[in-house]
Design a protein around this motif. Sequence first.
Motif, PDB file in Angstrom:
ATOM      1  N   GLY A  69       0.772  -1.240   0.000  1.00 22.05           N
ATOM      2  CA  GLY A  69       0.000   0.000   0.000  1.00 22.05           C
ATOM      3  C   GLY A  69       0.798   1.281   0.000  1.00 22.05           C
ATOM      4  O   GLY A  69       0.217   2.366  -0.008  1.00 22.05           O
ATOM      5  N   SER A  70       2.120   1.199  -0.016  1.00 21.09           N
ATOM      6  CA  SER A  70       2.944   2.413   0.013  1.00 21.09           C
ATOM      7  C   SER A  70       3.378   2.803  -1.400  1.00 21.09           C
ATOM      8  O   SER A  70       3.689   1.944  -2.219  1.00 21.09           O
ATOM      9  CB  SER A  70       4.197   2.196   0.872  1.00 21.09           C
ATOM     10  N   THR A  71       3.369   4.098  -1.664  1.00 24.96           N
ATOM     11  CA  THR A  71       3.927   4.609  -2.906  1.00 24.96           C
ATOM     12  C   THR A  71       5.387   4.961  -2.652  1.00 24.96           C
ATOM     13  O   THR A  71       5.692   5.761  -1.762  1.00 24.96           O
ATOM     14  CB  THR A  71       3.166   5.850  -3.403  1.00 24.96           C
ATOM     15  N   ILE A  72       6.273   4.357  -3.423  1.00 23.98           N
ATOM     16  CA  ILE A  72       7.708   4.487  -3.183  1.00 23.98           C
ATOM     17  C   ILE A  72       8.376   5.181  -4.370  1.00 23.98           C
ATOM     18  O   ILE A  72       8.032   4.927  -5.521  1.00 23.98           O
ATOM     19  CB  ILE A  72       8.363   3.099  -2.972  1.00 23.98           C
ATOM     20  N   ASN A  73       9.316   6.063  -4.070  1.00 21.99           N
ATOM     21  CA  ASN A  73      10.105   6.714  -5.115  1.00 21.99           C
ATOM     22  C   ASN A  73      11.582   6.380  -4.918  1.00 21.99           C
ATOM     23  O   ASN A  73      12.128   6.556  -3.833  1.00 21.99           O
ATOM     24  CB  ASN A  73       9.914   8.227  -5.080  1.00 21.99           C
ATOM     25  N   LEU A  74      12.191   5.839  -5.966  1.00 19.64           N
ATOM     26  CA  LEU A  74      13.635   5.630  -5.979  1.00 19.64           C
ATOM     27  C   LEU A  74      14.222   6.643  -6.956  1.00 19.64           C
ATOM     28  O   LEU A  74      13.989   6.567  -8.160  1.00 19.64           O
ATOM     29  CB  LEU A  74      13.990   4.209  -6.416  1.00 19.64           C
ATOM     30  N   SER A  75      14.957   7.572  -6.431  1.00 18.19           N
ATOM     31  CA  SER A  75      15.487   8.648  -7.276  1.00 18.19           C
ATOM     32  C   SER A  75      16.883   8.306  -7.776  1.00 18.19           C
ATOM     33  O   SER A  75      17.771   7.992  -7.009  1.00 18.19           O
ATOM     34  CB  SER A  75      15.528   9.951  -6.474  1.00 18.19           C
ATOM     35  N   SER A  81      19.535  -3.876 -16.098  1.00 19.34           N
ATOM     36  CA  SER A  81      19.850  -4.564 -17.342  1.00 19.34           C
ATOM     37  C   SER A  81      20.104  -3.601 -18.494  1.00 19.34           C
ATOM     38  O   SER A  81      20.106  -3.983 -19.641  1.00 19.34           O
ATOM     39  CB  SER A  81      18.703  -5.499 -17.726  1.00 19.34           C
ATOM     40  N   ALA A  82      20.280  -2.328 -18.184  1.00 24.18           N
ATOM     41  CA  ALA A  82      20.568  -1.345 -19.221  1.00 24.18           C
ATOM     42  C   ALA A  82      21.416  -0.241 -18.611  1.00 24.18           C
ATOM     43  O   ALA A  82      21.301   0.052 -17.426  1.00 24.18           O
ATOM     44  CB  ALA A  82      19.273  -0.759 -19.786  1.00 24.18           C
ATOM     45  N   ASN A  83      22.256   0.336 -19.424  1.00 26.28           N
ATOM     46  CA  ASN A  83      23.150   1.374 -18.925  1.00 26.28           C
ATOM     47  C   ASN A  83      22.433   2.718 -18.886  1.00 26.28           C
ATOM     48  O   ASN A  83      22.811   3.670 -19.558  1.00 26.28           O
ATOM     49  CB  ASN A  83      24.390   1.471 -19.809  1.00 26.28           C
ATOM     50  N   ILE A  84      21.362   2.771 -18.099  1.00 23.37           N
ATOM     51  CA  ILE A  84      20.588   3.996 -17.961  1.00 23.37           C
ATOM     52  C   ILE A  84      20.291   4.244 -16.487  1.00 23.37           C
ATOM     53  O   ILE A  84      20.357   3.323 -15.657  1.00 23.37           O
ATOM     54  CB  ILE A  84      19.257   3.938 -18.754  1.00 23.37           C
ATOM     55  N   TYR A  85      19.990   5.499 -16.173  1.00 17.82           N
ATOM     56  CA  TYR A  85      19.634   5.877 -14.813  1.00 17.82           C
ATOM     57  C   TYR A  85      18.177   6.304 -14.797  1.00 17.82           C
ATOM     58  O   TYR A  85      17.714   7.019 -15.687  1.00 17.82           O
ATOM     59  CB  TYR A  85      20.538   7.013 -14.324  1.00 17.82           C
ATOM     60  N   LEU A  86      17.455   5.840 -13.783  1.00 17.11           N
ATOM     61  CA  LEU A  86      16.013   6.037 -13.742  1.00 17.11           C
ATOM     62  C   LEU A  86      15.568   6.698 -12.442  1.00 17.11           C
ATOM     63  O   LEU A  86      16.136   6.457 -11.379  1.00 17.11           O
ATOM     64  CB  LEU A  86      15.294   4.693 -13.874  1.00 17.11           C
ATOM     65  N   ASP A  87      14.549   7.514 -12.567  1.00 17.16           N
ATOM     66  CA  ASP A  87      13.823   8.039 -11.409  1.00 17.16           C
ATOM     67  C   ASP A  87      12.477   7.324 -11.433  1.00 17.16           C
ATOM     68  O   ASP A  87      11.683   7.512 -12.357  1.00 17.16           O
ATOM     69  CB  ASP A  87      13.657   9.548 -11.528  1.00 17.16           C
ATOM     70  N   THR A  88      12.216   6.483 -10.440  1.00 15.15           N
ATOM     71  CA  THR A  88      11.106   5.541 -10.534  1.00 15.15           C
ATOM     72  C   THR A  88      10.118   5.674  -9.380  1.00 15.15           C
ATOM     73  O   THR A  88      10.514   5.844  -8.229  1.00 15.15           O
ATOM     74  CB  THR A  88      11.637   4.093 -10.567  1.00 15.15           C
ATOM     75  N   HIS A  89       8.824   5.567  -9.732  1.00 14.26           N
ATOM     76  CA  HIS A  89       7.756   5.516  -8.740  1.00 14.26           C
ATOM     77  C   HIS A  89       7.083   4.144  -8.803  1.00 14.26           C
ATOM     78  O   HIS A  89       6.787   3.640  -9.892  1.00 14.26           O
ATOM     79  CB  HIS A  89       6.710   6.609  -9.000  1.00 14.26           C
ATOM     80  N   PHE A  90       6.886   3.571  -7.641  1.00 15.13           N
ATOM     81  CA  PHE A  90       6.173   2.303  -7.507  1.00 15.13           C
ATOM     82  C   PHE A  90       4.827   2.602  -6.842  1.00 15.13           C
ATOM     83  O   PHE A  90       4.778   3.003  -5.674  1.00 15.13           O
ATOM     84  CB  PHE A  90       6.981   1.311  -6.661  1.00 15.13           C
ATOM     85  N   ILE A  91       3.741   2.427  -7.597  1.00 18.05           N
ATOM     86  CA  ILE A  91       2.412   2.847  -7.151  1.00 18.05           C
ATOM     87  C   ILE A  91       1.501   1.631  -7.027  1.00 18.05           C
ATOM     88  O   ILE A  91       1.379   0.829  -7.972  1.00 18.05           O
ATOM     89  CB  ILE A  91       1.801   3.842  -8.157  1.00 18.05           C
TER      90      ILE A  91
END
Length: 284
Positions: A69-75, A81-91
Amino acid sequence: QSFLQQLIDSSVELIAVVDKDLNYITVNSAFEKATKLRSDQVIGMSVRDVFEPAINSSQLEALNAALKGSTINLSTYKAVSANIYLDTHFIPLLIKDEIEGVIIMMRDVSNIVRTERELQNVIRQLQDAQRLIKLGSWEWEVETGGVEWSDEMYRIYGYSEKFPVDFDKATERMQPQEAERSKERTTESIINAINQYKLTGERFFDLSPIEFTIYLPDGTEKQVRSSGRIELTEEGKMYRMMGAIQDVTEIRTTERQLALTNEELHEKNTLLYSILSNSSNGIS
């Protein structure tokens, strides 16, 4: 479902939806492009199988927290699996008030991360260069009255810690009469800059370099050289003043020692010439 798929495909963000068992339900085209995985390769597959390195990672922890039930943000984390950087929300995915899965919304911030790192590298190189040549930079914003000092400015003035700087603080290590002259020069320079703008429309006014002495609490005296520039607004009003101060103590000491050496050498040459002249006259 077709409409929803078109909707998420139109997003520039990477979107994926997983069920309670962390199996992929759907992904959008941005996800496919970034991960180089087609939707038919991941739908029905577990996150653990598709991205094995994610097991016990912060991403997996965030997924489990979203299922509760928590909305999480990983900044700004690096995709596994890819050479990219992400700002992600888990809803949490709610259906009839029940959590049935997790919506994962990811924004590619790779360019931002790389730009920030390049900027940090440039700043570090600038700081190293300033320290090497003992050159500090400063900026005074008229509107706020605040003065920004570079790290080397604090070192030149003998401060071990940073603190908010204002005009009075910037002149407190001068002799009182020199500090007063500095304020007078500043006022005069601003007036000259505004008058120049009225005549030519020029918004930048260079300050004449000056040298003065600062006095540290331990009794150390430093000779410093200051130069700067005034910047006006498009309306001709004072905007900011910026400049640099260089510790030229060693340079001036070396110059004085060289001058003394030259003077001594001149005296010796004069004496030698006199002796040789007298000797020559005696022979003749």
